[in-house]
Design a protein around this motif. Structure first.
Motif, short mmCIF file in Angstrom:
data_model
loop_
_atom_site.label_atom_id
_atom_site.label_comp_id
_atom_site.label_asym_id
_atom_site.label_seq_id
_atom_site.Cartn_x
_atom_site.Cartn_y
_atom_site.Cartn_z
N GLY A 62 0.78 -1.40 0.05
CA GLY A 62 -0.32 -0.34 -0.41
C GLY A 62 0.72 1.49 -0.51
N PHE A 63 2.09 0.96 0.63
CA PHE A 63 2.58 2.37 0.55
C PHE A 63 3.49 2.59 -0.68
N VAL A 64 4.21 1.54 -0.73
CA VAL A 64 4.99 1.89 -2.37
C VAL A 64 3.76 1.98 -3.33
N VAL A 72 10.07 6.07 8.15
CA VAL A 72 10.51 6.44 5.92
C VAL A 72 9.43 7.05 5.62
N PHE A 73 8.20 6.90 6.19
CA PHE A 73 6.71 7.55 5.33
C PHE A 73 6.27 8.28 6.26
N GLY A 74 6.70 8.45 7.68
CA GLY A 74 5.69 9.41 8.43
C GLY A 74 4.55 8.83 9.00
N SER A 75 4.03 9.40 10.24
CA SER A 75 2.83 8.96 10.86
C SER A 75 1.50 8.79 9.95
N PHE A 76 1.89 9.57 9.10
CA PHE A 76 0.33 10.74 8.50
C PHE A 76 0.29 9.39 7.28
N PRO A 77 -1.73 9.27 7.84
CA PRO A 77 -1.86 7.90 6.06
C PRO A 77 -1.63 8.81 5.10
N LEU A 78 -1.13 7.96 4.32
CA LEU A 78 -1.12 8.43 2.99
C LEU A 78 -2.47 8.21 2.09
N GLN A 84 -9.28 2.54 1.05
CA GLN A 84 -9.10 3.11 2.03
C GLN A 84 -7.90 4.31 2.31
N SER A 85 -7.98 4.43 3.76
CA SER A 85 -5.85 4.94 3.86
C SER A 85 -5.43 4.47 4.10
N VAL A 86 -3.77 4.75 3.21
CA VAL A 86 -2.72 4.21 3.75
C VAL A 86 -1.92 4.30 5.13
#
Lengths: 306, 329
Positions: free
Chosen positions: A49-51, A114-120, A214-216
């Motif tokens: 999901g993140f990638v 790497v991506f931080g705590s906030f949803p993408l 949904q949110s990542v």
């Protein structure tokens, strides 16, 4: 309740079921071939999901994100198999659970780092973003319909891969007798890595597809992982066919339970109570289904012939 | 035998260290350290509960947070009714809330024991990896139930504003409450030690080692395992009851699968099936969380790395490294 709502929720249940199948298929393959219980499978879902979200945001193309997520999950799966998982095949289930639990902690914090705590957020591709009109005049989100079709296509492809190809033959042989196929000259270590990477790619693919609904976010794979366990228990460990049927069953039962239980209860109690009690009971429904299957068929509906 | 003597001595030292730490902290006027030790003692008790099923019986339960949470909710619900002066139920007979720990503990133990009986009776029909997944799934079921049941705070949890009472001591003082938790832990450890050597404990370990032979002796492995699972759930439920009084708060996160995993981590860090394994493990865990948590928010990454290293390279945990391998490893 209208027929349209009923049909729409049926399709939503089917879509959830297809997602669960993508997760459960990898888990059950890995368990069937290597005898390993892998809690980190949910992390691969999350990484997918993140990638996908990150690459799609960077390149502007959902499809590039989807490909990147498949590649990243497969590569990460292969890496993890070579560095860690390989050492766990001879261990008991307790060690496997703990080591893969450790991986879950590391992946969650690693992704947070790497991506931080906030949803993408991830948008579906433009031509799938609107609704489509199904036969009978029912509008339904095109993207969800595409997920159902893609999931069923992957299921069919996986079935063909396992029943028709040389790799599939080796996988089936690995499920029935590991030592023997190693003795026959198959590179068993490589086969294990390939199976693990294949399972990881399926999980990453599922994560990427769900990411647009949904949110990542961190931990998004964990509820799915546990539902996938329920699917495997119901379907029978090691059985791809069992995983598919059980996944669709769980998806539909869960979705329809959430719709129907509050409605049924509102006949016997106050509407506001019925909503709360109904949703609480609906959240337990699939576990009760699992318990019922266990009582009658402790090895699941379609036990693998191992 | 030498190793057994070493382990006995080590256990006594560990018990004394866990007692001495908070006494020193209290004398140095560091109430936070006392609270930290209380947390360690309570988590250790949860681990001791799981160790009865997992260590002695070989039952890898990944759902013990369910019992921890149920024990916690038993206390939270009864105490909140007491504080609001609302009876828990009026029909068919009147039941009031209470703030007496002895009653609360009894209820917590009964509730978690009953849940363990139901979950165990179903889960023990299977074994191995099925058992792991099913216990996990049932715990998750209770977790989602706690989240979506609206009456007691749902996802937000439930606060009890004043710690419950125990006859003869002032539980509001950190040291008093620590000593109470420590005493409970020690009583349970002595009971487990006695049980391990008794008929039931021997039978339980025999079931783990060779189920077929136990059945051939005319004992029922299923019933022995179920009894162990229920006792195990009760002890973890009692720990949950104490945990809610420590935090004066209960929430669904007490039932989350992360907590089930952490309880298991205590055992592996300390040493599987070792009497004091969960005690050492819980203390190490709390120390780790405190030390690493103070300088990085990503401390769980390092926890995962440490855990992975222990599983891969230091089987037997702390006690295994210090006192040698267990005899029947």
């Amino acid at each position: 309740m209208t027929v349209a709502l009923f049909l729409e929720q049926m399709l939503n249940g089917l879509q959830l079921g297809v997602m669960l199948f993508l997760m459960a298929a990898g888990l059950t393959l890995i368990f069937g071939v290597m005898g390993l219980i892998n809690l980190a499978h949910g992390s691969l879902f999350m990484v997918g999901g993140f990638v996908c979200a990150a690459v799609a945001a960077w390149s502007g193309s959902f499809w590039l994100g989807l490909i990147a997520s498949l590649a990243a999950a497969a590569a990460l799966g292969a890496l993890v198999e070579i560095v860690v998982i390989r050492r766990l095949y001879d261990r008991d289930h307790l060690d496997q659970v703990l080591a893969t639990f450790a991986l879950v902690l590391m992946f969650s914090e690693g992704v947070r780092f790497v991506f931080g705590s906030f949803p993408l957020y991830l948008d579906p591709p433009a031509f799938l973003s609107g609704p489509v009109t199904l036969p009978g005049g029912l509008p339904y989100p095109a993207y969800r319909l595409a997920i159902i079709i893609a999931g069923l296509a992957v299921a069919a492809g996986l079935g063909l891969l396992i029943s028709r190809t040389r790799l599939g033959m080796q996988i089936r042989a690995g499920e029935s007798d590991r030592e023997m196929i190693a003795a026959l000259g198959v590179d068993i270590r490589f086969l294990y890595t390939v199976v693990f990477a294949l399972g990881a790619a399926l999980a990453g693919f599922a994560g990427a597809l769900v990411g647009a609904i949904q949110s990542v976010q961190i931990g998004m794979g964990e509820p799915v992982l546990i539902l996938a366990f329920v699917v495997i228990v119901i379907g029978g460990i090691g059985s791809i066919r069992g995983a598919l049927i059980a996944a669709l069953l769980v998806g539909v039962v869960d979705t329809m339970g959430r719709l129907l239980l509050p409605m049924l209860l509102s006949n016997v109690m106050h509407a506001s109570n019925a909503a709360g009690v109904g949703s609480a009971l609906a959240s337990m429904l699939i576990y009760l289904l699992m318990a019922a299957v266990l009582v009658f068929k402790p090895k699941g509906l379609f036990p693998a012939n191992a | 035998m030498r190793d057994l003597v070493t382990e006995h001595r080590l256990n006594i030292v560990l018990a004394l260290v866990l007692l001495a730490g908070p006494l020193v902290a209290h004398a140095a006027d560091e109430p936070f350290m006392v609270t930290l030790a209380t947390r360690a003692a309570i988590l250790a008790l949860a681990g001791v509960g799981l160790n009865i099923a997992l260590g002695l019986g070989g039952l890898v339960s990944f759902g013990h947070a369910a019992f921890f949470g149920l024990g916690g909710y038993a206390v939270g619900i009864l105490a909140s009714h007491h504080q609001n002066y609302e009876p828990l139920m009026t029909w068919p007979f009147l039941v009031n809330g209470t703030n007496q720990m002895l009653i609360l503990w009894l209820v917590a133990v009964l509730v978690s024991g009953l849940a363990a009986l139901v979950i165990g009776a179903l889960s023990l029909r299977t074994s191995g990896v099925y058992f792991i997944m099913i216990t996990l799934a049932f715990a998750q079921m209770l977790y989602f139930f706690a989240i979506s049941w609206p009456a007691y705070g749902g996802e937000d949890g439930l606060s009890i504003y004043v710690r419950n009472a125990f006859p003869g001591i002032n539980t509001l003082r950190p040291l008093d409450f620590f000593l109470l938790c420590y005493a409970v832990l020690m009583v349970v450890l002595v009971a487990q030690w006695r049980m391990t050597g008794a008929r039931f404990g021997t039978a339980l370990q025999a079931v783990r080692q060779n189920e077929g032979r136990v059945a051939a002796l005319g004992l029922s492995p299923y019933r022995i395992r179920l009894a162990a699972f229920v006792i195990s759930g009760m002890v973890t439920g009692l720990a949950g009851a104490l945990y809610v009084d420590l935090n004066r708060f209960v929430s669904p996160s007490m039932m989350s699968w992360h907590l089930s995993g952490e309880i298991m981590v205590f055992i592996i860090l300390g040493g599987v099936a070792r009497l004091f394994g969960p005690v050492v493990g819980a203390c190490l865990f709390v120390l780790f969380e405190h030390v690493f948590g103070s300088f990085t928010e990503h401390w769980q990454f390092f926890l995962g790395a440490a855990l992975l290293a222990v599983v891969l390279f230091a089987r037997g945990g702390f006690i295994g490294v210090v006192a040698g391998r267990a005899r029947h490893d």
